[in-house]
Design a protein around this motif. Structure first.
Motif, PDB file in Angstrom:
ATOM      1  N   ALA A 269     -50.202 -84.520  10.675  1.00 36.27           N
ATOM      2  CA  ALA A 269     -50.848 -83.813  12.312  1.00 36.27           C
ATOM      3  C   ALA A 269     -51.492 -84.288  12.649  1.00 36.27           C
ATOM      4  O   ALA A 269     -53.107 -85.352  12.573  1.00 36.27           O
TER       5      ALA A 269
ATOM      6  N   LEU B 146     -54.227 -85.907  15.335  1.00 40.26           N
ATOM      7  CA  LEU B 146     -55.809 -84.612  15.752  1.00 40.26           C
ATOM      8  C   LEU B 146     -56.331 -85.556  16.689  1.00 40.26           C
ATOM      9  O   LEU B 146     -57.197 -86.484  16.418  1.00 40.26           O
ATOM     10  N   PRO B 147     -56.812 -84.952  18.122  1.00 39.90           N
ATOM     11  CA  PRO B 147     -57.476 -85.649  19.015  1.00 39.90           C
ATOM     12  C   PRO B 147     -59.338 -85.391  18.590  1.00 39.90           C
ATOM     13  O   PRO B 147     -59.337 -84.287  18.068  1.00 39.90           O
ATOM     14  N   PRO B 148     -60.146 -85.704  18.975  1.00 38.59           N
ATOM     15  CA  PRO B 148     -61.349 -85.580  18.502  1.00 38.59           C
ATOM     16  C   PRO B 148     -61.752 -84.050  18.694  1.00 38.59           C
ATOM     17  O   PRO B 148     -61.143 -83.880  19.752  1.00 38.59           O
ATOM     18  N   PHE B 149     -62.711 -83.437  18.198  1.00 39.94           N
ATOM     19  CA  PHE B 149     -62.353 -82.479  17.733  1.00 39.94           C
ATOM     20  C   PHE B 149     -63.960 -82.104  18.197  1.00 39.94           C
ATOM     21  O   PHE B 149     -64.564 -83.013  19.682  1.00 39.94           O
TER      22      PHE B 149
ATOM     23  N   LYS C 277     -50.898 -82.172  23.607  1.00 37.10           N
ATOM     24  CA  LYS C 277     -49.462 -81.588  23.789  1.00 37.10           C
ATOM     25  C   LYS C 277     -49.139 -81.645  24.836  1.00 37.10           C
ATOM     26  O   LYS C 277     -47.409 -80.712  25.043  1.00 37.10           O
TER      27      LYS C 277
ATOM     28  N   ILE D 126     -47.384 -82.175  14.374  1.00 35.85           N
ATOM     29  CA  ILE D 126     -47.414 -81.119  15.373  1.00 35.85           C
ATOM     30  C   ILE D 126     -48.697 -81.631  15.706  1.00 35.85           C
ATOM     31  O   ILE D 126     -49.691 -83.012  15.153  1.00 35.85           O
ATOM     32  N   PHE D 127     -48.566 -81.901  17.277  1.00 34.41           N
ATOM     33  CA  PHE D 127     -50.394 -81.580  18.312  1.00 34.41           C
ATOM     34  C   PHE D 127     -50.737 -80.880  18.344  1.00 34.41           C
ATOM     35  O   PHE D 127     -50.601 -79.282  18.453  1.00 34.41           O
ATOM     36  N   PHE D 128     -52.185 -81.649  18.514  1.00 28.10           N
ATOM     37  CA  PHE D 128     -53.096 -80.296  19.317  1.00 28.10           C
ATOM     38  C   PHE D 128     -53.983 -80.697  20.247  1.00 28.10           C
ATOM     39  O   PHE D 128     -53.393 -82.066  21.138  1.00 28.10           O
ATOM     40  N   GLY D 129     -54.772 -80.267  20.752  1.00 28.24           N
ATOM     41  CA  GLY D 129     -55.437 -80.379  22.218  1.00 28.24           C
ATOM     42  C   GLY D 129     -54.530 -81.169  23.164  1.00 28.24           C
ATOM     43  O   GLY D 129     -53.751 -80.787  23.795  1.00 28.24           O
ATOM     44  N   ALA D 130     -54.912 -81.946  24.094  1.00 26.44           N
ATOM     45  CA  ALA D 130     -53.985 -82.781  25.371  1.00 26.44           C
ATOM     46  C   ALA D 130     -52.965 -83.932  24.696  1.00 26.44           C
ATOM     47  O   ALA D 130     -52.560 -83.891  26.071  1.00 26.44           O
TER      48      ALA D 130
END
Lengths: 148, 83
Positions: free
Chosen positions: B75, B77-80, B15, B9-13
């Motif tokens: 997961a 996780l790009p920098p928060f 996606k 699963i991917f988040f932030g940029a």
């Protein structure tokens, strides 16, 4: 002790209700930090923003950070809640409340919690600018206090 | 070689490059370092983001030397940027 609240919400954060929930006859001071959405970032005019999270991990992380602070500073109460979804200018994005017998512990613990939430919790901010562009945020340039 | 099915699963940029999640079949014992390489091959233009990402396996942050040995939720996780 930590206040038993859901640390992530898609709804507006009710600051007054949460402040009331943390009041205690044992506490001589309550410190509140409200991270608010401002209308300008790095010289660009912000229209609105969206937060997303890896929710299962973010919940656990926030709870662990708050519990750690309660033990370290012997707080009477503490809580942290972070908004997700779309936020408008001046909305509260994150609220940290700490209460203790004396103010010093509440101030230090509060700063610790917000800094750790910014550095360690998997939440991402997407800023939408008035010129129609957007950008994902990055906390790597924030000046967080180092409190072990 | 045995393979395992994982969900990434991917988040932030990220996606914009991979969508919200992908299913992959990978060799059992694959290290996260190699998974990172596979993801770069799938979307070379995301390489610069992947370099700065942490990876969680079943909600626990793991080092690149960690081996995948069963079906996992990964997961990336790009920098928060919360707070």
């Amino acid at each position: 002790m930590s206040i038993n609240i859901e640390p992530l919400t898609y709804n507006e954060i009710d600051i007054n209700a949460l402040l009331k929930s943390i009041r205690s006859p044992l506490s001589g001071g309550i410190v509140m930090f409200s991270g608010e959405m401002r209308n300008i970032n790095k010289g660009r005019q912000v229209s609105f923003l969206e937060y997303e999270a890896y929710e299962v991990m973010a919940r656990t992380k926030i709870r662990d950070i708050v519990d750690h602070a309660i033990l370290k500073w012997k707080l009477n109460h503490a809580l942290c809640i972070h908004r997700l979804g779309r936020l408008e200018i001046t909305d509260c994005a994150v609220l940290v409340l700490t209460s203790s017998v004396h103010r010093a512990e509440a101030f230090e613990a509060n700063r610790f919690i917000i800094d750790k939430v910014k550095s360690d919790v998997p939440i991402w901010k997407k800023e939408f600018f008035t010129d129609g562009t957007f950008e994902w945020g990055n906390n790597s340039d924030c000046k967080c206090a180092v409190i072990s | 070689m045995d393979s395992i099915d994982i969900k990434v699963i991917f988040f932030g940029a990220l996606k914009a490059h991979y969508g919200a999640e992908i299913a992959m079949s990978v060799p059992k014992g694959l290290k996260l370092r190699s998974l990172r390489m596979l993801l770069k091959e799938k979307s070379p233009e995301a390489s610069y983001i992947l370099e700065s990402c942490q990876i969680a396996v079943d909600s626990q942050l793991r080092q690149d030397t960690y081996s995948l040995d069963q079906p996992h939720e990964i997961a990336v996780l790009p920098p928060f940027s919360g707070g």
